[in-house]
Design a protein around this motif. Structure first.
Motif, PDB file in Angstrom:
ATOM      1  N   GLU A  73      36.345  87.634  32.820  1.00  0.00           N
ATOM      2  CA  GLU A  73      35.137  88.297  33.322  1.00  0.00           C
ATOM      3  C   GLU A  73      34.320  88.862  32.165  1.00  0.00           C
ATOM      4  O   GLU A  73      33.085  88.817  32.207  1.00  0.00           O
ATOM      5  N   ASN A  74      34.986  89.390  31.140  1.00  0.00           N
ATOM      6  CA  ASN A  74      34.269  89.900  29.965  1.00  0.00           C
ATOM      7  C   ASN A  74      33.482  88.789  29.277  1.00  0.00           C
ATOM      8  O   ASN A  74      32.352  89.006  28.835  1.00  0.00           O
ATOM      9  N   VAL A  75      34.081  87.611  29.183  1.00  0.00           N
ATOM     10  CA  VAL A  75      33.374  86.472  28.575  1.00  0.00           C
ATOM     11  C   VAL A  75      32.149  86.114  29.409  1.00  0.00           C
ATOM     12  O   VAL A  75      31.057  85.895  28.868  1.00  0.00           O
ATOM     13  N   ALA A  76      32.313  86.083  30.738  1.00  0.00           N
ATOM     14  CA  ALA A  76      31.178  85.763  31.616  1.00  0.00           C
ATOM     15  C   ALA A  76      30.071  86.807  31.480  1.00  0.00           C
ATOM     16  O   ALA A  76      28.881  86.463  31.440  1.00  0.00           O
ATOM     17  N   VAL A  77      30.442  88.076  31.389  1.00  0.00           N
ATOM     18  CA  VAL A  77      29.444  89.141  31.224  1.00  0.00           C
ATOM     19  C   VAL A  77      28.727  88.991  29.882  1.00  0.00           C
ATOM     20  O   VAL A  77      27.505  89.142  29.801  1.00  0.00           O
ATOM     21  N   ALA A  78      29.478  88.683  28.832  1.00  0.00           N
ATOM     22  CA  ALA A  78      28.855  88.492  27.520  1.00  0.00           C
ATOM     23  C   ALA A  78      27.874  87.314  27.548  1.00  0.00           C
ATOM     24  O   ALA A  78      26.772  87.399  26.987  1.00  0.00           O
ATOM     25  N   LEU A  79      28.253  86.237  28.205  1.00  0.00           N
ATOM     26  CA  LEU A  79      27.354  85.090  28.327  1.00  0.00           C
ATOM     27  C   LEU A  79      26.083  85.465  29.088  1.00  0.00           C
ATOM     28  O   LEU A  79      24.976  85.092  28.685  1.00  0.00           O
ATOM     29  N   LEU A  80      26.238  86.215  30.177  1.00  0.00           N
ATOM     30  CA  LEU A  80      25.064  86.660  30.934  1.00  0.00           C
ATOM     31  C   LEU A  80      24.185  87.592  30.102  1.00  0.00           C
ATOM     32  O   LEU A  80      22.956  87.518  30.173  1.00  0.00           O
ATOM     33  N   ALA A  81      24.797  88.462  29.318  1.00  0.00           N
ATOM     34  CA  ALA A  81      24.029  89.380  28.475  1.00  0.00           C
ATOM     35  C   ALA A  81      23.235  88.619  27.418  1.00  0.00           C
ATOM     36  O   ALA A  81      22.060  88.928  27.172  1.00  0.00           O
ATOM     37  N   VAL A  82      23.861  87.628  26.808  1.00  0.00           N
ATOM     38  CA  VAL A  82      23.158  86.805  25.819  1.00  0.00           C
ATOM     39  C   VAL A  82      22.008  86.061  26.485  1.00  0.00           C
ATOM     40  O   VAL A  82      20.891  86.002  25.954  1.00  0.00           O
ATOM     41  N   MET A  83      22.268  85.513  27.669  1.00  0.00           N
ATOM     42  CA  MET A  83      21.228  84.785  28.387  1.00  0.00           C
ATOM     43  C   MET A  83      20.055  85.707  28.726  1.00  0.00           C
ATOM     44  O   MET A  83      18.894  85.365  28.492  1.00  0.00           O
ATOM     45  N   PHE A  84      20.350  86.885  29.260  1.00  0.00           N
ATOM     46  CA  PHE A  84      19.294  87.823  29.645  1.00  0.00           C
ATOM     47  C   PHE A  84      18.521  88.317  28.421  1.00  0.00           C
ATOM     48  O   PHE A  84      17.289  88.359  28.421  1.00  0.00           O
ATOM     49  N   GLY A  85      19.238  88.695  27.363  1.00  0.00           N
ATOM     50  CA  GLY A  85      18.579  89.166  26.144  1.00  0.00           C
ATOM     51  C   GLY A  85      17.677  88.105  25.540  1.00  0.00           C
ATOM     52  O   GLY A  85      16.552  88.394  25.102  1.00  0.00           O
ATOM     53  N   THR A  86      18.141  86.869  25.528  1.00  0.00           N
ATOM     54  CA  THR A  86      17.339  85.771  25.001  1.00  0.00           C
ATOM     55  C   THR A  86      16.115  85.532  25.876  1.00  0.00           C
ATOM     56  O   THR A  86      15.018  85.262  25.371  1.00  0.00           O
ATOM     57  N   PHE A  87      16.286  85.648  27.179  1.00  0.00           N
ATOM     58  CA  PHE A  87      15.167  85.479  28.100  1.00  0.00           C
ATOM     59  C   PHE A  87      14.086  86.537  27.858  1.00  0.00           C
ATOM     60  O   PHE A  87      12.896  86.219  27.771  1.00  0.00           O
ATOM     61  N   ILE A  88      14.495  87.782  27.689  1.00  0.00           N
ATOM     62  CA  ILE A  88      13.536  88.863  27.416  1.00  0.00           C
ATOM     63  C   ILE A  88      12.847  88.612  26.069  1.00  0.00           C
ATOM     64  O   ILE A  88      11.629  88.761  25.941  1.00  0.00           O
ATOM     65  N   LEU A  89      13.623  88.227  25.082  1.00  0.00           N
ATOM     66  CA  LEU A  89      13.065  87.915  23.762  1.00  0.00           C
ATOM     67  C   LEU A  89      12.055  86.773  23.855  1.00  0.00           C
ATOM     68  O   LEU A  89      10.982  86.818  23.241  1.00  0.00           O
ATOM     69  N   GLN A  90      12.370  85.775  24.644  1.00  0.00           N
ATOM     70  CA  GLN A  90      11.474  84.640  24.841  1.00  0.00           C
ATOM     71  C   GLN A  90      10.151  85.094  25.459  1.00  0.00           C
ATOM     72  O   GLN A  90       9.075  84.669  25.036  1.00  0.00           O
ATOM     73  N   ILE A  91      10.221  85.975  26.434  1.00  0.00           N
ATOM     74  CA  ILE A  91       9.003  86.493  27.075  1.00  0.00           C
ATOM     75  C   ILE A  91       8.159  87.280  26.078  1.00  0.00           C
ATOM     76  O   ILE A  91       6.939  87.099  25.996  1.00  0.00           O
ATOM     77  N   VAL A  92       8.799  88.148  25.313  1.00  0.00           N
ATOM     78  CA  VAL A  92       8.068  88.957  24.337  1.00  0.00           C
ATOM     79  C   VAL A  92       7.380  88.071  23.306  1.00  0.00           C
ATOM     80  O   VAL A  92       6.192  88.240  23.009  1.00  0.00           O
ATOM     81  N   PHE A  93       8.115  87.107  22.765  1.00  0.00           N
ATOM     82  CA  PHE A  93       7.522  86.249  21.740  1.00  0.00           C
ATOM     83  C   PHE A  93       6.423  85.352  22.308  1.00  0.00           C
ATOM     84  O   PHE A  93       5.421  85.103  21.644  1.00  0.00           O
ATOM     85  N   ARG A  94       6.591  84.870  23.528  1.00  0.00           N
ATOM     86  CA  ARG A  94       5.604  83.962  24.091  1.00  0.00           C
ATOM     87  C   ARG A  94       4.348  84.687  24.560  1.00  0.00           C
ATOM     88  O   ARG A  94       3.234  84.267  24.250  1.00  0.00           O
ATOM     89  N   TYR A  95       4.512  85.795  25.289  1.00  0.00           N
ATOM     90  CA  TYR A  95       3.355  86.417  25.931  1.00  0.00           C
ATOM     91  C   TYR A  95       2.801  87.630  25.193  1.00  0.00           C
ATOM     92  O   TYR A  95       1.638  87.954  25.355  1.00  0.00           O
ATOM     93  N   VAL A  96       3.611  88.285  24.387  1.00  0.00           N
ATOM     94  CA  VAL A  96       3.119  89.445  23.638  1.00  0.00           C
ATOM     95  C   VAL A  96       2.697  89.033  22.230  1.00  0.00           C
ATOM     96  O   VAL A  96       1.599  89.369  21.786  1.00  0.00           O
ATOM     97  N   LEU A  97       3.555  88.302  21.549  1.00  0.00           N
ATOM     98  CA  LEU A  97       3.276  87.921  20.168  1.00  0.00           C
ATOM     99  C   LEU A  97       2.595  86.547  20.051  1.00  0.00           C
ATOM    100  O   LEU A  97       2.187  86.167  18.958  1.00  0.00           O
TER     101      LEU A  97
END
Length: 170
Positions: free
Chosen positions: A17-41
């Motif tokens: 479960e910890n591995v699954a949570v870490a994978l979800l956290a990486v996915m979510f963090g990357t998604f937020i980063l993608q939004i910031v770089f695409r629409y803000v920067l």
């Protein structure tokens, strides 16, 4: 089952479960980063989509292999909950046998394909594709072991997982 073995199995399930949570956290963090770089920067990241897709694939197959409990699996509850316990065990054996055979038959070809993919690399991250797709091999082997275990328990006469949604907890 031996209490020590149950404790080890619980510990392993929590680590999965910890591995699954870490994978979800990486996915979510990357998604937020993608939004910031695409629409803000206004400077889209190419590698972010690749990472999101890979973590999604790993999350789904890893979670299905190691964190989903038997009571959380999809069943035809309308039929399954109306039959006797003995007949449920027969269904468990038939379903388990079919799935073990399908995964076992597909495993050599899947392994061959994943091994072959070491010659290919992802476009942005340059990660060998066999690393990305190796989760399917892990998933298939885990499913074979899981269904062999379920069939063994059904042969022993252990009760099938409950299917009444009113009886299931969170």
């Amino acid at each position: 089952m031996h209490p020590r073995l149950i404790a080890v199995a619980d510990w392993l399930r929590h680590r999965a479960e910890n591995v699954a949570v870490a994978l979800l956290a990486v996915m979510f963090g990357t998604f937020i980063l993608q939004i910031v770089f695409r629409y803000v920067l206004n400077d889209p990241l190419g590698w972010s989509e690749e990472l999101i897709i890979t973590t999604w694939l790993w999350t789904v197959l890893w979670g299905a292999a190691f964190t989903v409990k038997e009571t959380e699996e999809i069943r035809f509850d309308i039929i399954y909950s109306q039959i006797s316990e003995r007949m449920r065990r027969v269904f468990t054996v038939i379903t388990g046998l079919a799935l073990v055979l399908m995964y076992a038959i597909s495993l050599p070809a899947a392994y061959s394909y994943v091994s072959f993919m070491k010659v290919e690399h992802s476009a942005y991250l340059r990660v060998p594709l066999n690393w990305m797709y190796s989760v399917f091999i892990i998933f298939a082997v885990a499913c074979i072991v899981r269904y062999l275990w379920l069939m063994w328990r059904a042969f022993r006469g252990d009760a099938s997982p409950t299917t009444n949604p009113a009886e299931l907890g969170d």
